[in-house]
Structure formats: C-alpha cells, structure tokens
Design a protein around this motif. Structure first.
Motif, short mmCIF file in Angstrom:
data_model
loop_
_atom_site.label_atom_id
_atom_site.label_comp_id
_atom_site.label_asym_id
_atom_site.label_seq_id
_atom_site.Cartn_x
_atom_site.Cartn_y
_atom_site.Cartn_z
N TYR A 187 23.05 26.78 75.58
CA TYR A 187 24.50 26.93 75.41
C TYR A 187 25.06 27.41 76.74
CZ TYR A 187 29.03 28.64 73.80
OH TYR A 187 30.38 28.84 73.64
N THR A 188 25.99 26.64 77.29
CA THR A 188 26.54 26.99 78.59
C THR A 188 27.91 27.65 78.47
OG1 THR A 188 27.12 26.14 80.79
CG2 THR A 188 27.55 24.69 78.90
N GLN A 247 24.72 17.20 78.65
CA GLN A 247 25.66 18.17 78.12
C GLN A 247 26.56 17.54 77.07
OE1 GLN A 247 27.36 20.71 81.05
NE2 GLN A 247 29.07 21.38 79.76
N PHE A 248 26.71 18.23 75.93
CA PHE A 248 27.60 17.81 74.85
C PHE A 248 28.55 18.98 74.57
CE2 PHE A 248 23.46 15.84 74.36
CZ PHE A 248 23.76 14.49 74.23
N GLY A 249 29.68 19.00 75.22
CA GLY A 249 30.57 20.14 75.10
C GLY A 249 29.92 21.37 75.72
N SER A 250 29.70 22.40 74.90
CA SER A 250 29.03 23.61 75.39
C SER A 250 27.52 23.58 75.16
CB SER A 250 29.62 24.85 74.70
OG SER A 250 30.98 25.01 75.02
N ILE A 251 27.03 22.55 74.50
CA ILE A 251 25.60 22.43 74.20
C ILE A 251 24.92 21.58 75.26
CG2 ILE A 251 23.88 21.70 72.51
CD1 ILE A 251 25.59 24.10 71.65
N VAL A 252 23.77 22.05 75.71
CA VAL A 252 22.98 21.31 76.69
C VAL A 252 21.60 21.05 76.11
CG1 VAL A 252 22.00 21.29 79.01
CG2 VAL A 252 24.22 22.38 78.60
N ALA A 253 21.21 19.79 76.03
CA ALA A 253 19.89 19.41 75.54
C ALA A 253 19.14 18.66 76.64
CB ALA A 253 20.00 18.54 74.29
N GLY A 254 17.85 18.85 76.69
CA GLY A 254 17.10 18.19 77.74
C GLY A 254 15.61 18.25 77.52
#
Length: 277
Positions: free
Chosen positions: A161-162, A112-119
């Motif tokens: 986006y969370t 998680q990077f702030g509101s962005i989630v990458a995986g």
C-alpha cells in the motif's frame, strides 16, 4: 550479532522517513515498472538446542530406532548439543551455530492500482550460515552433523500500500530454494561411516514483510524481513562394522543409518536498494 544488521536497517528507515518530501518534489509517485537491485543484512536461525541425531537400524527409512549396548541400555544416553562437539563427552563443551551476513541480488516488476501495488520479485545470493548438531555415545565418542547454505534464492509475490509521499509497506511470500552442503565428523575411529547425498537441493517457502520508499523517481530503498523454511533430510551417514568388535552397539544392531531433522529454518533482516526503470 543481530544488532549489526539492525543498525544499517534503522538508518535506511530513517532515510525513508525523509522520502515523502523528496518524492513530492519530483511529482506524483508511480511504482509501476521493472526494477533491479541488491540487499545486504543478517541471517540467523532458531535456537535448536533440543535437536537430536536420529537412527534407522532396520533400513525401513524411518529414523525412529534406538542404538543399544549389549546390556540393552541406550548407547546415546549422554545427550546432545545444538552445535559442534569439542570433545567426546558433554563436559568438553560445544561450539555454537554460525549466524552471519548475507547478500542477494534481485529483479522484479510492480504494478500500481490506485494505492495498491502488486508485484513479483526473484532473488538470489548467499547466506553464510551453518547449522550443527552433535550426539554423544557411551563409548565415549561424539558424532556431529553440519549443514551450510552454499547459495539460496526465492521467487516471491508482493502486495503493498503506497502513501502519497511514496512510502510502501508490504507483505510478501513465495517459493524458496537453497543448495545445502552436509558434513559429518566423529571421534569414533572403530566403525566405518559412509556419507550419502552430501549435497542437497532444498526446496521450501518463505514469507515476511517490509517497507520501501522512493527517494528519487528511479531509486528506492527499504528494509525487509523474511522467515524461510527449507525441507531437507536426504542426507544420511551409513554406519558399518569397520574394525569394531562384535559387542559394538552398531554391530549388535546389524548396522545403522544416521540422519537429523528434515527442516532447516532461517530468518533474515536486510536493507534493500533498487533502481527502477
């Protein structure tokens, strides 16, 4: 039949709508970390009623030749059906393709990077689906090719986006693989038919999207849609003379190989559950 998959997915989405309250009760939502889980749903394929079998008579690897009778007419003029022929003529009818349930297990990791989630996530399982096409000759006779997926897998990237409440819509895409088994059946008992490469390793790609919601600190549920294209086409059936007379269309051409389209497209709609570490 697709409604069978949509119903449980609708239930999952309804539960996801309640996730913000549950997630907030357990503190801030953080998606970072590894996870494992399973998914279950429906897999289906596009309507391919216009697909045809293809023929190679000069062994150049290009399936663009026409099998002709002694008079020069197209020996396969009666037509085709996008399924399994029930008899030697189109009037006999045609059984449709099989769309069925599917299940997969998955393992992944999110950051998680702030509101962005990458995986990234890897999946593997079974989709009980098969795809058939039949061609009719003027003999009359039918020729049916069938392929089915024994098991399939994919390796996908995800970008989401969370929300503060822990709901994450996302897009996804990556590499796809399937072990495809091929079959051939015909009512032609005169010529000989030799299958080649009946089992194929089909590689391709997949893309789609979904939504996931944290319903507990270590548990999430969701729903996802994937469109997948597998590249197939190694399978062929070599036709020989057998007991057929010299006037047989296959004999007149000096033999032939039968093939079908080199793309196998599927779609899936599945409910997902994950345990997060």
């Amino acid at each position: 039949m697709k409604n069978l998959a949509i119903a449980p997915i609708g239930a999952a989405l309804a539960l996801a709508m309640a996730a913000p309250a549950m997630a907030q009760d357990n503190g801030p939502v953080d998606w970072t970390g590894p996870y494992v889980g399973v998914s279950f749903g429906k897999t289906w394929q596009k309507n391919d009623g216009d697909e045809h079998l293809r023929f190679d008579t000069n062994r150049d690897g290009n399936y663009d030749d026409v099998i002709r009778t002694a008079s020069g007419a197209n020996a396969f003029s009666p037509g085709t059906c996008g399924g399994a022929a029930r008899g030697p003529t189109p009037a006999s009818g045609c059984n449709s393709d099989k769309n069925a349930i599917a299940w997969m297990g998955h393992v992944g990791y999110d950051r998680q990077f702030g509101s962005i989630v990458a995986g990234v996530v890897a999946e593997g399982g079974q989709a009980f689906i098969d795809d058939k096409v039949s061609e009719y000759s003027t003999t009359p006779a039918f020729y049916t090719m069938r392929r089915k997926i024994d098991w399939n897998a994919n390796l996908r990237a995800r970008l989401g986006y969370t929300t503060p409440g822990g709901i994450m819509p996302y897009i996804t895409g990556g590499l796809a693989y399937a072990q495809v088994q091929n079959y051939f059946r015909t009512s032609n008992t005169a010529n000989s038919f030799t299958p080649v490469d009946a089992e194929e390793d089909a590689w391709g790609w997949t893309m789609g999207g979904g939504v996931e919601a944290k319903v507990a600190p270590n548990f999430s549920i969701g729903a996802r849609y994937l469109w997948t294209r597998y590249n197939v086409g190694d399978y062929r059936v070599d036709v020989g003379q057998g007991t057929a007379p010299a006037t047989n269309p296959f004999v007149l051409t000096g033999g032939a190989s039968i093939n079908r389209g080199d793309k196998f497209d599927t779609q899936s709609l599945m409910v997902t559950t994950s345990f997060r570490f």
